[in-house]
Design a protein around this motif. Structure first.
Motif, PDB file in Angstrom:
ATOM      1  N   ALA A   1      50.862  39.306  33.126  1.00 38.84           N
ATOM      2  CA  ALA A   1      51.748  39.837  32.057  1.00 38.84           C
ATOM      3  C   ALA A   1      53.248  39.262  31.255  1.00 38.84           C
ATOM      4  N   ARG A   2      53.356  38.296  31.793  1.00 36.58           N
ATOM      5  CA  ARG A   2      54.393  37.380  30.880  1.00 36.58           C
ATOM      6  C   ARG A   2      54.035  36.407  29.853  1.00 36.58           C
ATOM      7  N   GLN A   3      53.164  36.135  30.238  1.00 41.37           N
ATOM      8  CA  GLN A   3      52.345  35.039  29.060  1.00 41.37           C
ATOM      9  C   GLN A   3      51.450  36.479  28.105  1.00 41.37           C
ATOM     10  N   MET A   4      51.651  36.872  28.384  1.00 41.87           N
ATOM     11  CA  MET A   4      50.292  38.196  27.437  1.00 41.87           C
ATOM     12  C   MET A   4      51.848  38.533  26.122  1.00 41.87           C
ATOM     13  N   ARG A   5      52.955  39.661  26.618  1.00 37.23           N
ATOM     14  CA  ARG A   5      53.998  39.858  26.546  1.00 37.23           C
ATOM     15  C   ARG A   5      54.220  38.476  25.138  1.00 37.23           C
ATOM     16  N   LEU A   6      54.512  37.030  25.747  1.00 43.91           N
ATOM     17  CA  LEU A   6      54.818  36.013  24.593  1.00 43.91           C
ATOM     18  C   LEU A   6      53.852  35.994  24.122  1.00 43.91           C
ATOM     19  N   LEU A   7      52.446  35.853  24.128  1.00 39.09           N
ATOM     20  CA  LEU A   7      51.169  35.204  23.180  1.00 39.09           C
ATOM     21  C   LEU A   7      51.202  36.051  22.390  1.00 39.09           C
ATOM     22  N   THR A   8      51.447  37.510  22.845  1.00 37.34           N
ATOM     23  CA  THR A   8      50.891  39.100  21.450  1.00 37.34           C
ATOM     24  C   THR A   8      52.051  39.169  20.634  1.00 37.34           C
ATOM     25  N   ASN A   9      53.384  38.596  21.106  1.00 38.70           N
ATOM     26  CA  ASN A   9      53.884  38.265  19.663  1.00 38.70           C
ATOM     27  C   ASN A   9      54.429  36.876  19.358  1.00 38.70           C
TER      28      ASN A   9
ATOM     29  N   HIS B   1      42.915  34.688  49.802  1.00 34.06           N
ATOM     30  CA  HIS B   1      43.912  34.651  48.856  1.00 34.06           C
ATOM     31  C   HIS B   1      45.026  35.895  48.983  1.00 34.06           C
ATOM     32  N   SER B   2      46.325  34.694  49.330  1.00 34.87           N
ATOM     33  CA  SER B   2      47.597  35.524  49.801  1.00 34.87           C
ATOM     34  C   SER B   2      48.549  37.115  48.595  1.00 34.87           C
ATOM     35  N   GLU B   3      49.124  37.310  48.666  1.00 39.09           N
ATOM     36  CA  GLU B   3      49.436  38.866  48.991  1.00 39.09           C
ATOM     37  C   GLU B   3      50.400  37.893  47.516  1.00 39.09           C
ATOM     38  N   GLU B   4      51.071  36.972  48.018  1.00 39.39           N
ATOM     39  CA  GLU B   4      52.327  36.833  47.337  1.00 39.39           C
ATOM     40  C   GLU B   4      51.034  35.405  45.880  1.00 39.39           C
ATOM     41  N   GLN B   5      50.657  34.828  46.229  1.00 40.83           N
ATOM     42  CA  GLN B   5      49.195  34.413  44.823  1.00 40.83           C
ATOM     43  C   GLN B   5      49.537  35.639  43.869  1.00 40.83           C
ATOM     44  N   ILE B   6      48.767  36.969  44.411  1.00 36.90           N
ATOM     45  CA  ILE B   6      48.280  37.917  44.149  1.00 36.90           C
ATOM     46  C   ILE B   6      49.251  38.468  43.150  1.00 36.90           C
ATOM     47  N   ARG B   7      50.203  38.625  44.075  1.00 36.69           N
ATOM     48  CA  ARG B   7      51.664  39.261  42.862  1.00 36.69           C
ATOM     49  C   ARG B   7      52.190  38.527  41.987  1.00 36.69           C
ATOM     50  N   PHE B   8      52.393  36.701  42.454  1.00 38.28           N
ATOM     51  CA  PHE B   8      52.664  35.994  41.022  1.00 38.28           C
ATOM     52  C   PHE B   8      52.168  35.476  39.841  1.00 38.28           C
ATOM     53  N   THR B   9      50.622  35.901  40.300  1.00 38.97           N
ATOM     54  CA  THR B   9      50.015  35.455  38.999  1.00 38.97           C
ATOM     55  C   THR B   9      49.452  37.038  38.227  1.00 38.97           C
ATOM     56  N   ILE B  10      49.283  37.583  38.901  1.00 35.37           N
ATOM     57  CA  ILE B  10      49.789  39.424  37.655  1.00 35.37           C
ATOM     58  C   ILE B  10      50.664  39.460  37.110  1.00 35.37           C
ATOM     59  N   ASP B  11      51.951  39.497  37.946  1.00 39.09           N
ATOM     60  CA  ASP B  11      53.627  38.587  36.843  1.00 39.09           C
ATOM     61  C   ASP B  11      53.391  37.800  35.625  1.00 39.09           C
ATOM     62  N   GLU B  12      52.904  37.159  35.747  1.00 38.68           N
ATOM     63  CA  GLU B  12      52.790  35.333  34.853  1.00 38.68           C
ATOM     64  C   GLU B  12      51.970  36.264  33.602  1.00 38.68           C
TER      65      GLU B  12
ATOM     66  N   ASP C   1      49.622  48.395  36.856  1.00 31.37           N
ATOM     67  CA  ASP C   1      50.866  48.467  36.867  1.00 31.37           C
ATOM     68  C   ASP C   1      51.719  48.077  36.057  1.00 31.37           C
ATOM     69  N   ALA C   2      50.981  46.330  35.588  1.00 34.59           N
ATOM     70  CA  ALA C   2      51.708  46.103  34.866  1.00 34.59           C
ATOM     71  C   ALA C   2      51.194  46.364  32.818  1.00 34.59           C
ATOM     72  N   GLY C   3      50.499  46.982  32.978  1.00 33.59           N
ATOM     73  CA  GLY C   3      50.047  47.618  31.677  1.00 33.59           C
ATOM     74  C   GLY C   3      48.598  46.624  31.221  1.00 33.59           C
ATOM     75  N   LEU C   4      48.133  46.022  31.902  1.00 31.62           N
ATOM     76  CA  LEU C   4      47.259  44.652  31.453  1.00 31.62           C
ATOM     77  C   LEU C   4      45.598  45.475  31.318  1.00 31.62           C
ATOM     78  N   ASN C   5      45.067  45.237  30.669  1.00 30.57           N
ATOM     79  CA  ASN C   5      43.492  45.889  30.237  1.00 30.57           C
ATOM     80  C   ASN C   5      42.101  45.239  31.358  1.00 30.57           C
ATOM     81  N   THR C   6      42.272  46.071  32.451  1.00 36.56           N
ATOM     82  CA  THR C   6      41.390  45.704  33.224  1.00 36.56           C
ATOM     83  C   THR C   6      39.625  46.256  33.055  1.00 36.56           C
ATOM     84  N   GLY C   7      39.555  47.379  31.903  1.00 37.43           N
ATOM     85  CA  GLY C   7      38.276  47.269  32.428  1.00 37.43           C
ATOM     86  C   GLY C   7      37.684  48.545  32.385  1.00 37.43           C
ATOM     87  N   TYR C   8      36.229  48.234  32.908  1.00 36.69           N
ATOM     88  CA  TYR C   8      35.800  49.400  33.779  1.00 36.69           C
ATOM     89  C   TYR C   8      36.258  48.690  35.827  1.00 36.69           C
ATOM     90  N   ALA C   9      37.019  48.385  35.966  1.00 37.33           N
ATOM     91  CA  ALA C   9      36.846  47.094  37.206  1.00 37.33           C
ATOM     92  C   ALA C   9      37.316  48.194  38.451  1.00 37.33           C
TER      93      ALA C   9
END
Length: 423
Positions: free
Chosen positions: A407-415, A394-405, A333-341
């Protein structure tokens, strides 16, 4: 030497006798130097200060942890610890000999019996190393007149086993059943034994093979089939019994079941499950078993207890599967490339650049998330990635925070100008 003076050979380059001049070491040194130039310290060999679960303590700081195989959160479980302790008090910390001569202990046999039951096979054998399990098994069963056919994404241990055996080796494209069938149609009659090697869950990509189709091809061509369940035991099937349970197939349709004790089973080492003939042959012929000390009794006892808990508490398996699906869905949903997962305990986030993977890992680490990068040459440069190992803890909160982070860092780094310049 009758007083004769030894003469050093001339014309031998230093790269042929000095380890610090070996090409592999020089390449490693160059890689480290380049990393320092872009302010990237090695993310590997980090010292953990306590048990690694959904969180880890590194350098006195707590991190959300995606760098451990502790899939069902059984490493450190009180019952597992107690089983190891009791075995240590009774048998010591080492088997102190090869099991063939005087290293056999009750936990070895009890563990192998339960592994065989889980896999629905007559027998099983345990080895002190997961990697050596594949190397030694393939090296024992095949020879120069034989052929090893393996998925291109197969684990290094199977490649090394094929090399040790002396058999011809041929890869086929990932999960390409049709391509495998065509290979066998052309080549089967040129060889005596043929072994097809696949994984239950692929350790780099988090997907699985269409097992019934592979079995059909193996039977059609009178080939053996071997499945590495290192990452699928505890993760697939309603009870965590692996890929056979997931597909509802008869385990006897597979000739060799392999797995490790270091992931779901909270120990160390590997195992083979299969027919009585297979296990008897390995017990008396596999060099990695015959000429290696028996597994430490406390480790065997710990894995045995972990397997018992897995059987008693299927909710752990269901939670792991739910966490894997949630993390995959959020990443997509965050547009990340998850390959064959497919939503297994292994989730790759593909960056397509080793530099970007290393910088992303560093950025996440600074944000309190431990997810080591997988870079060239471990994978091709175009599929460099971060690899997340998901746990039932792992909790749902940990997983959601991780994916949000992520996606955010990918946007920053790719620019980032540095990333663009180097990619």
């Amino acid at each position: 030497m009758n007083g004769a003076q030894l003469q050093a050979p001339t014309g031998v380059p230093e790269a042929h006798y000095r380890i610090d001049k070996f090409a592999d070491y020089q390449a490693l040194t160059l890689q480290r130097d380049l990393a320092k130039k872009v302010d990237l310290e090695s993310p590997y060999f980090l010292e953990h200060d306590r048990l690694a679960r959904d969180t880890a303590m590194i350098g006195g700081r707590e991190y959300i942890n995606f760098g451990t195989y502790n899939y069902l959160d059984l490493n450190g479980h009180p019952r597992v610890n107690e089983a190891a302790y009791q075995a240590m008090m009774k048998y010591g910390t080492s088997a102190s000999a090869s099991r063939l001569v005087s290293g056999e202990r009750p936990p070895h046999r009890e563990l192998e019996q339960l592994i065989a039951e889980i896999h629905g096979t007559p027998a099983a054998i345990t080895f002190v190393s997961g990697h050596a399990t594949n190397v030694s098994t393939i090296g024992t069963l095949l020879g120069k007149r034989d052929l090893v056919l393996h998925d291109r994404l197969i684990h290094n241990s199977m490649l090394q086993g094929a090399l040790l055996s002396g058999a011809m080796r041929q890869p086929f494209d990932h999960n390409d059943v049709k391509g495998l069938d065509e290979l066998l149609t052309r080549s089967r009659r040129k060889f005596e034994k043929v072994l097809i090697c696949i994984e239950g869950i692929y350790s780099m990509d988090g997907d699985m093979p269409p097992l019934p189709d592979f079995i059909e091809v193996a039977r059609k061509h009178k080939a053996l089939i071997m499945i590495d369940e290192a990452h699928s035991l505890g993760a697939l099937g309603a009870r965590g019994h692996g890929i056979a349970e997931h597909f509802g197939i008869d385990p006897s349709e597979v000739d060799i079941w392999m797995g490790t004790l270091s992931k779901t089973l909270a120990g160390c080492g590997g195992y083979i499950a299969g027919s009585e003939a297979l296990i008897t042959l390995l017990k008396h012929s596999a060099s990695g078993f015959l000429y290696s000390v028996g597994m430490p009794p406390p480790i065997a006892a710990a894995s045995l207890e972990a397997l018992r808990i897995m059987e008693e508490e299927p909710d752990r398996v269901r939670k792991l599967q739910a966490n894997g699906k949630l993390m995959l869905d959020l990443a997509r949903d965050a547009g990340l490339n998850t390959g064959y997962a497919i939503g297994s305990p292994v989730l790759p986030i593909i960056t397509g650049s080793s530099l970007l993977a290393a910088r992303l890992s560093k950025a996440l680490f600074e944000a309190g998330i431990n997810a080591p990068p997988i870079i060239y040459p471990a994978v091709e440069e175009r599929v460099a990635r971060l690899r997340f190992f998901i746990s039932s803890a792992h909790s749902e909160e940990q997983i959601r925070f991780t994916i949000d982070e992520v996606a955010r860092q990918m946007r920053l780094l790719t620019n980032s100008p540095l990333t663009i310049a180097k990619d």
